[in-house]
Design a protein around this motif. Structure first.
Motif, PDB file in Angstrom:
ATOM      1  N   GLU A  42       0.831  -1.200   0.000  1.00  0.00           N
ATOM      2  CA  GLU A  42       0.000   0.000   0.000  1.00  0.00           C
ATOM      3  C   GLU A  42       0.872   1.259   0.000  1.00  0.00           C
ATOM      4  O   GLU A  42       1.931   1.288   0.607  1.00  0.00           O
ATOM      5  N   GLU A  43       0.398   2.283  -0.666  1.00  0.00           N
ATOM      6  CA  GLU A  43       1.098   3.575  -0.693  1.00  0.00           C
ATOM      7  C   GLU A  43       0.952   4.240   0.674  1.00  0.00           C
ATOM      8  O   GLU A  43      -0.131   4.277   1.245  1.00  0.00           O
ATOM      9  N   GLU A  44       2.054   4.768   1.203  1.00  0.00           N
ATOM     10  CA  GLU A  44       1.987   5.389   2.521  1.00  0.00           C
ATOM     11  C   GLU A  44       1.289   6.738   2.450  1.00  0.00           C
ATOM     12  O   GLU A  44       1.393   7.453   1.458  1.00  0.00           O
ATOM     13  N   THR A  72      -1.501   4.059   6.612  1.00  0.00           N
ATOM     14  CA  THR A  72      -0.181   3.487   6.363  1.00  0.00           C
ATOM     15  C   THR A  72       0.841   4.608   6.478  1.00  0.00           C
ATOM     16  O   THR A  72       0.744   5.616   5.785  1.00  0.00           O
ATOM     17  N   ILE A  73       1.811   4.400   7.368  1.00  0.00           N
ATOM     18  CA  ILE A  73       2.779   5.442   7.685  1.00  0.00           C
ATOM     19  C   ILE A  73       4.191   4.876   7.609  1.00  0.00           C
ATOM     20  O   ILE A  73       4.433   3.739   8.012  1.00  0.00           O
ATOM     21  N   VAL A  74       5.111   5.676   7.096  1.00  0.00           N
ATOM     22  CA  VAL A  74       6.537   5.335   7.114  1.00  0.00           C
ATOM     23  C   VAL A  74       7.180   6.195   8.187  1.00  0.00           C
ATOM     24  O   VAL A  74       7.033   7.417   8.177  1.00  0.00           O
ATOM     25  N   LYS A 110      20.196   1.072  18.867  1.00  0.00           N
ATOM     26  CA  LYS A 110      20.688   2.402  18.479  1.00  0.00           C
ATOM     27  C   LYS A 110      20.965   2.544  16.981  1.00  0.00           C
ATOM     28  O   LYS A 110      21.448   3.569  16.542  1.00  0.00           O
ATOM     29  N   SER A 111      20.642   1.500  16.200  1.00  0.00           N
ATOM     30  CA  SER A 111      20.776   1.651  14.748  1.00  0.00           C
ATOM     31  C   SER A 111      19.523   2.343  14.217  1.00  0.00           C
ATOM     32  O   SER A 111      18.458   2.281  14.822  1.00  0.00           O
ATOM     33  N   ASN A 112      19.678   3.033  13.104  1.00  0.00           N
ATOM     34  CA  ASN A 112      18.550   3.718  12.489  1.00  0.00           C
ATOM     35  C   ASN A 112      17.728   2.722  11.692  1.00  0.00           C
ATOM     36  O   ASN A 112      18.280   1.898  10.965  1.00  0.00           O
ATOM     37  N   LEU A 113      16.421   2.822  11.813  1.00  0.00           N
ATOM     38  CA  LEU A 113      15.530   1.889  11.131  1.00  0.00           C
ATOM     39  C   LEU A 113      14.375   2.668  10.519  1.00  0.00           C
ATOM     40  O   LEU A 113      13.811   3.567  11.153  1.00  0.00           O
ATOM     41  N   LYS A 114      14.047   2.332   9.292  1.00  0.00           N
ATOM     42  CA  LYS A 114      12.911   2.940   8.602  1.00  0.00           C
ATOM     43  C   LYS A 114      11.888   1.838   8.376  1.00  0.00           C
ATOM     44  O   LYS A 114      12.197   0.819   7.744  1.00  0.00           O
ATOM     45  N   ILE A 115      10.672   2.028   8.919  1.00  0.00           N
ATOM     46  CA  ILE A 115       9.642   0.994   8.803  1.00  0.00           C
ATOM     47  C   ILE A 115       8.358   1.581   8.236  1.00  0.00           C
ATOM     48  O   ILE A 115       8.107   2.789   8.303  1.00  0.00           O
ATOM     49  N   LYS A 116       7.567   0.687   7.685  1.00  0.00           N
ATOM     50  CA  LYS A 116       6.269   1.058   7.135  1.00  0.00           C
ATOM     51  C   LYS A 116       5.236   0.162   7.790  1.00  0.00           C
ATOM     52  O   LYS A 116       5.434  -1.046   7.908  1.00  0.00           O
ATOM     53  N   GLY A 117       4.137   0.754   8.266  1.00  0.00           N
ATOM     54  CA  GLY A 117       3.107  -0.029   8.928  1.00  0.00           C
ATOM     55  C   GLY A 117       1.830   0.762   9.098  1.00  0.00           C
ATOM     56  O   GLY A 117       1.720   1.910   8.671  1.00  0.00           O
ATOM     57  N   ARG A 118       0.867   0.118   9.754  1.00  0.00           N
ATOM     58  CA  ARG A 118      -0.436   0.730  10.009  1.00  0.00           C
ATOM     59  C   ARG A 118      -0.475   1.221  11.449  1.00  0.00           C
ATOM     60  O   ARG A 118      -0.215   0.469  12.379  1.00  0.00           O
ATOM     61  N   LEU A 119      -0.787   2.492  11.647  1.00  0.00           N
ATOM     62  CA  LEU A 119      -0.874   3.046  12.988  1.00  0.00           C
ATOM     63  C   LEU A 119      -2.199   2.606  13.610  1.00  0.00           C
ATOM     64  O   LEU A 119      -3.259   2.860  13.053  1.00  0.00           O
TER      65      LEU A 119
END
Length: 138
Positions: A42-44, A72-74, A110-119
């Motif tokens: 899905e498009e964020e 859907t949020i990144v 402490k590593s940077n992470l970019k995630i996509k999911g449903r709030l």
């Protein structure tokens, strides 16, 4: 004659009633059993960091819910906690994310992470934002 006319009218009413009931049943069935969302494809709706999202909830929870809830949020942030058993990650100690697929063991604190999911909501008691069906983007 009147008797035959009565049965003819009743037969038409019963036929129309059955047709209406069938259409109503089909509408309810297709509403209840619609396809599930695939968040990963899905498009964020929004892209931001955890601190910005948390700030929005701190300022006005009702407005933030109306804007972000079930969208859907990144988000990106620093990993605070990783649980391979429950397939979850906490970012910036403010966002709890549950993943739909098995987590890789290479995620470091402490590593940077970019995630996509449903709030799915904000827990005001724990002061944590909750997301589900998450996938890692980086």
């Amino acid at each position: 004659m009147l008797f035959c006319l009565f049965f003819e009218v009743m037969r038409k009413k019963i036929g129309i009633g059955i047709l209406v009931m069938t259409l109503l049943f089909m509408a309810v069935y297709f509403y209840v059993y619609k396809d599930h969302r695939n968040i990963s494809t899905e498009e964020e709706s929004y892209t931001m960091d955890v601190k910005t999202l948390f700030s929005a909830y701190q300022n006005n929870e009702t407005a933030a819910d109306s804007k972000y809830l079930n969208k859907t949020i990144v988000v990106n942030g620093a990993v605070s906690m990783v649980s391979i058993e429950t397939q979850s990650v906490v970012l910036d100690e403010k966002l709890f994310a549950v993943f739909s697929t098995k987590l890789v063991s290479g995620i470091r604190i402490k590593s940077n992470l970019k995630i996509k999911g449903r709030l799915i909501g904000y827990d005001s008691l724990l002061e944590q934002i909750k997301m589900d069906q998450c996938v890692i983007l980086n």
